[in-house]
Design an enzyme around this catalytic site. Sequence first.
Site, PDB file in Angstrom:
ATOM      1  CD  GLU A  66      86.524  -0.166 -70.508  1.00 40.77           C
ATOM      2  OE1 GLU A  66      85.280  -0.242 -70.574  1.00 40.77           O
ATOM      3  OE2 GLU A  66      87.261  -1.158 -70.371  1.00 40.77           O
ATOM      4  CG  ASP A 123      88.007  14.421 -66.502  1.00 40.00           C
ATOM      5  OD1 ASP A 123      87.798  13.671 -67.472  1.00 40.00           O
ATOM      6  OD2 ASP A 123      88.240  15.635 -66.630  1.00 40.00           O
ATOM      7  CG  ASP A 145      75.335  10.351 -71.721  1.00 42.63           C
ATOM      8  OD1 ASP A 145      74.641  10.682 -72.703  1.00 42.63           O
ATOM      9  OD2 ASP A 145      74.945  10.468 -70.551  1.00 42.63           O
ATOM     10  CE  LYS A 149      67.209  17.435 -75.182  1.00 48.78           C
ATOM     11  NZ  LYS A 149      66.715  18.262 -74.057  1.00 48.78           N
ATOM     12  CB  THR A 220      79.656  -3.203 -71.555  1.00 53.27           C
ATOM     13  OG1 THR A 220      78.684  -2.666 -72.467  1.00 53.27           O
ATOM     14  CG2 THR A 220      81.054  -3.050 -72.158  1.00 53.27           C
ATOM     15  NE  ARG A 221      76.676  -2.978 -65.204  1.00 48.54           N
ATOM     16  CZ  ARG A 221      76.426  -2.953 -63.896  1.00 48.54           C
ATOM     17  NH1 ARG A 221      75.525  -2.113 -63.415  1.00 48.54           N
ATOM     18  NH2 ARG A 221      77.082  -3.728 -63.063  1.00 48.54           N
ATOM     19  CE1 TYR A 222      75.124   1.822 -68.486  1.00 42.46           C
ATOM     20  CE2 TYR A 222      77.444   1.201 -68.440  1.00 42.46           C
ATOM     21  CZ  TYR A 222      76.349   1.811 -67.853  1.00 42.46           C
ATOM     22  OH  TYR A 222      76.486   2.402 -66.624  1.00 42.46           O
ATOM     23  CD  GLU A 223      77.946  -5.699 -76.839  1.00 42.77           C
ATOM     24  OE1 GLU A 223      77.837  -6.548 -77.736  1.00 42.77           O
ATOM     25  OE2 GLU A 223      79.018  -5.459 -76.250  1.00 42.77           O
TER      26      GLU A 223
END
Length: 241
Positions: A66, A123, A145, A149, A220-223
């Site tokens: 992941e 990384d 992320d 831009k 996930t928490r972001y979802e």
Amino acid sequence: MTAYKSGDPTTLNRLYGRAKGKPLRAGQQDLIDTLLPQIAVPAEGPVTAPLLFGDAEGTGRPLHFEIGFGGGEHMAGRADMLPDHGFIGAEPFINGVAQALVHVSGDHGRSLPLANVRIHHGDALEVLRRIPDGALSFAYLLHPDPWPKARHAKRRMMNDGPLDLIAAKLKPGGEFRFGTDHPVYLAHALMVMRRHRHQFEWLAQSAQDFLVRPGGWPETRYEAKARAQGHEVWYFRYRRK
């Protein structure tokens, strides 16, 4: 380095984004100090199931990787579902690593510790390069992320260099899963994946296949945050040819 330097994450050789956020709680810091060294991916050498999990050569434990696991909810959920598989996660954000360690340690006694997870604080590409070609059964890139831009598009993990690397590490029939709630990233990812149709087959027969989270895909928490904010979420599964 200027913002307009050409390339992608495989050539920029630089991590972008936050490395740390709020100060860690005492329990989280203790896990960083004690548990992380026990389950950290070695700093050098090949990254294989026998070296990570003590398997005998040729036992064939499926490996999952992941990229940027956030707080580790998905990685821990999958590891709990598949205890005979090996899970490798990489994340540069120390607070996310600390939260993942909470899950791996058993969520404060609410579940059993996970013995099939290894973590790299740093990384993801550095570890991915050291995995032998054709060794992965699954690779995940969930809610990365978006770098919305245009001049920052080269920072996105969904670019040609990382996808070529992921394709090399996946075994034939292996699966690459990608999820996002950002429409700009979505459009970019679909454009890039069209250039990799010789490597990946999109496993979608209808719109429901990418609008509804598949079974066995922990949230996930972001979802969850995206849904709470009213964002649409998209799920993509690609099979390595």
